[in-house]
Design an enzyme around this catalytic site. Sequence first.
Site, PDB file in Angstrom:
ATOM      1  N   LEU A  16     -84.524  18.366  95.311  1.00 51.58           N
ATOM      2  CA  LEU A  16     -86.396  18.255  95.875  1.00 51.58           C
ATOM      3  C   LEU A  16     -86.153  18.507  97.898  1.00 51.58           C
ATOM      4  O   LEU A  16     -87.482  18.694  98.051  1.00 51.58           O
ATOM      5  CB  LEU A  16     -86.699  16.800  96.318  1.00 51.58           C
ATOM      6  CG  LEU A  16     -86.857  16.394  94.609  1.00 51.58           C
ATOM      7  CD1 LEU A  16     -87.446  14.777  95.178  1.00 51.58           C
ATOM      8  CD2 LEU A  16     -87.925  16.654  93.484  1.00 51.58           C
ATOM      9  N   GLN A  19     -87.153  24.219 102.687  1.00 49.07           N
ATOM     10  CA  GLN A  19     -88.178  24.688 103.268  1.00 49.07           C
ATOM     11  C   GLN A  19     -89.809  24.538 101.916  1.00 49.07           C
ATOM     12  O   GLN A  19     -89.531  25.371 101.398  1.00 49.07           O
ATOM     13  CB  GLN A  19     -88.262  26.349 103.652  1.00 49.07           C
ATOM     14  CG  GLN A  19     -89.051  26.374 104.547  1.00 49.07           C
ATOM     15  CD  GLN A  19     -90.662  26.507 104.018  1.00 49.07           C
ATOM     16  OE1 GLN A  19     -91.404  25.961 104.347  1.00 49.07           O
ATOM     17  NE2 GLN A  19     -90.963  27.597 103.483  1.00 49.07           N
ATOM     18  N   SER A  61     -92.414  25.182  91.425  1.00 53.36           N
ATOM     19  CA  SER A  61     -93.104  25.200  92.201  1.00 53.36           C
ATOM     20  C   SER A  61     -94.707  26.315  91.095  1.00 53.36           C
ATOM     21  O   SER A  61     -94.538  27.127  90.554  1.00 53.36           O
ATOM     22  CB  SER A  61     -93.388  25.818  93.792  1.00 53.36           C
ATOM     23  OG  SER A  61     -94.510  25.542  93.766  1.00 53.36           O
ATOM     24  N   GLU A  63     -96.372  27.815  92.379  1.00 53.37           N
ATOM     25  CA  GLU A  63     -96.198  28.988  93.269  1.00 53.37           C
ATOM     26  C   GLU A  63     -95.858  30.496  92.483  1.00 53.37           C
ATOM     27  O   GLU A  63     -96.236  31.839  92.851  1.00 53.37           O
ATOM     28  CB  GLU A  63     -95.843  29.328  94.322  1.00 53.37           C
ATOM     29  CG  GLU A  63     -96.804  28.401  95.293  1.00 53.37           C
ATOM     30  CD  GLU A  63     -97.910  28.735  95.805  1.00 53.37           C
ATOM     31  OE1 GLU A  63     -97.950  29.783  95.932  1.00 53.37           O
ATOM     32  OE2 GLU A  63     -99.270  28.124  95.792  1.00 53.37           O
ATOM     33  N   TYR A  85     -91.917  32.055  99.640  1.00 60.65           N
ATOM     34  CA  TYR A  85     -91.436  30.230  98.896  1.00 60.65           C
ATOM     35  C   TYR A  85     -91.494  30.645  97.026  1.00 60.65           C
ATOM     36  O   TYR A  85     -90.810  30.574  96.930  1.00 60.65           O
ATOM     37  CB  TYR A  85     -92.586  29.399  99.562  1.00 60.65           C
ATOM     38  CG  TYR A  85     -92.694  28.481  98.494  1.00 60.65           C
ATOM     39  CD1 TYR A  85     -92.143  27.715  99.432  1.00 60.65           C
ATOM     40  CD2 TYR A  85     -93.504  27.852  97.819  1.00 60.65           C
ATOM     41  CE1 TYR A  85     -91.368  26.370  98.512  1.00 60.65           C
ATOM     42  CE2 TYR A  85     -93.099  26.760  97.174  1.00 60.65           C
ATOM     43  CZ  TYR A  85     -92.505  25.630  97.432  1.00 60.65           C
ATOM     44  OH  TYR A  85     -92.382  24.250  96.586  1.00 60.65           O
ATOM     45  N   LYS A  89     -88.386  29.758  94.456  1.00 57.77           N
ATOM     46  CA  LYS A  89     -88.772  29.415  93.518  1.00 57.77           C
ATOM     47  C   LYS A  89     -88.674  29.707  91.959  1.00 57.77           C
ATOM     48  O   LYS A  89     -87.473  29.071  90.648  1.00 57.77           O
ATOM     49  CB  LYS A  89     -90.110  27.970  93.979  1.00 57.77           C
ATOM     50  CG  LYS A  89     -90.130  27.154  94.843  1.00 57.77           C
ATOM     51  CD  LYS A  89     -89.000  26.289  94.603  1.00 57.77           C
ATOM     52  CE  LYS A  89     -89.513  25.167  95.026  1.00 57.77           C
ATOM     53  NZ  LYS A  89     -88.657  23.786  95.448  1.00 57.77           N
ATOM     54  N   HIS A 115     -99.011  18.926  94.798  1.00 52.36           N
ATOM     55  CA  HIS A 115     -98.833  17.057  94.714  1.00 52.36           C
ATOM     56  C   HIS A 115     -98.952  16.661  96.363  1.00 52.36           C
ATOM     57  O   HIS A 115     -99.158  16.520  96.912  1.00 52.36           O
ATOM     58  CB  HIS A 115     -97.711  16.835  93.909  1.00 52.36           C
ATOM     59  CG  HIS A 115     -96.553  17.056  94.150  1.00 52.36           C
ATOM     60  ND1 HIS A 115     -96.277  18.146  94.269  1.00 52.36           N
ATOM     61  CD2 HIS A 115     -95.630  16.765  94.868  1.00 52.36           C
ATOM     62  CE1 HIS A 115     -95.088  18.471  94.544  1.00 52.36           C
ATOM     63  NE2 HIS A 115     -94.996  17.561  95.196  1.00 52.36           N
ATOM     64  N   ARG A 120     -97.666  13.733 103.176  1.00 49.87           N
ATOM     65  CA  ARG A 120     -97.895  14.598 103.489  1.00 49.87           C
ATOM     66  C   ARG A 120     -97.628  15.545 105.266  1.00 49.87           C
ATOM     67  O   ARG A 120     -98.659  14.596 105.784  1.00 49.87           O
ATOM     68  CB  ARG A 120     -98.647  15.046 102.553  1.00 49.87           C
ATOM     69  CG  ARG A 120     -99.473  16.649 103.362  1.00 49.87           C
ATOM     70  CD  ARG A 120     -98.292  17.793 102.026  1.00 49.87           C
ATOM     71  NE  ARG A 120     -98.386  18.235 100.515  1.00 49.87           N
ATOM     72  CZ  ARG A 120     -98.012  19.048 100.286  1.00 49.87           C
ATOM     73  NH1 ARG A 120     -96.548  18.991 100.708  1.00 49.87           N
ATOM     74  NH2 ARG A 120     -98.460  18.959  98.696  1.00 49.87           N
TER      75      ARG A 120
END
Length: 253
Positions: A16, A19, A61, A63, A85, A89, A115, A120
């Site tokens: 997990l 960045q 992700s 993304e 990012y 991923k 999530h 956060r």
Amino acid sequence: VEKVIKYYQPDEIYNLSGQTSVSTSFNERVETYESIFLGTLNILEAIKKINQDIKFFNAGSGEIFGGNKENISNEMSNISPMSPYGAAKASSLHLVDSYSKSFDIFCSTGITFNHESPLRPDHFVTQKIIKTAFEISTGIKEKLLLGNINIHRDWGWAPEYVEAMHLILEHDKPDNFIISTGKTTSLKNFIRLSFAFFNLDFENYIEIDPKFIRKTDIKVNGGDPRKIYDDIGWKSNLEVEDIVINMCKNIKN
């Protein structure tokens, strides 16, 4: 990494790390790619060398689907990242698939969509919204500066997503699964709910700052969780309203 795995002899590893901010990835491109892709590669190489019976979970992700023009993506959707990012991923997803097929290592990717939880960090937009709403309600601040508030995202509850991660490694075979709610809501609605918790009308306190607007902002990005429900039986239970309330209660306390 090898020393840690040799010492603890784990049955499962959950990757997990890395960045995690899309916006930061545009300024810290090398760090983003190295922490996500090379971090994943290091663990996979260590598993291959030390004990190939270790099960490996890779945090993917949503993304990776950024530019595919689909509002709701599934495991077969076109991968088209719109940020460093997302690109990192996507690369790690392909890397994990390669190790699974080439070396018979039980490694799976959970393609997680947004999530949230009280953990956060403040620089993420959801926590920024809630913290600022609280500070406005107590007189500490007067305005909340944001970029495009018309984007739509698929927001889930992080503790539920961790349960999904564990179930993915308990599955009878390695596979990739989207972890999401299957529903999208606008950032504007997230803001409205957050300010309403503190008895505020968000429209009186929001200012749009061009510096927070990205050319590659994804308008709508949601995930289709039918596969993980059909194969494993997992589904999210908390609605975005519940998530906002949980986070607002935490910041208030």
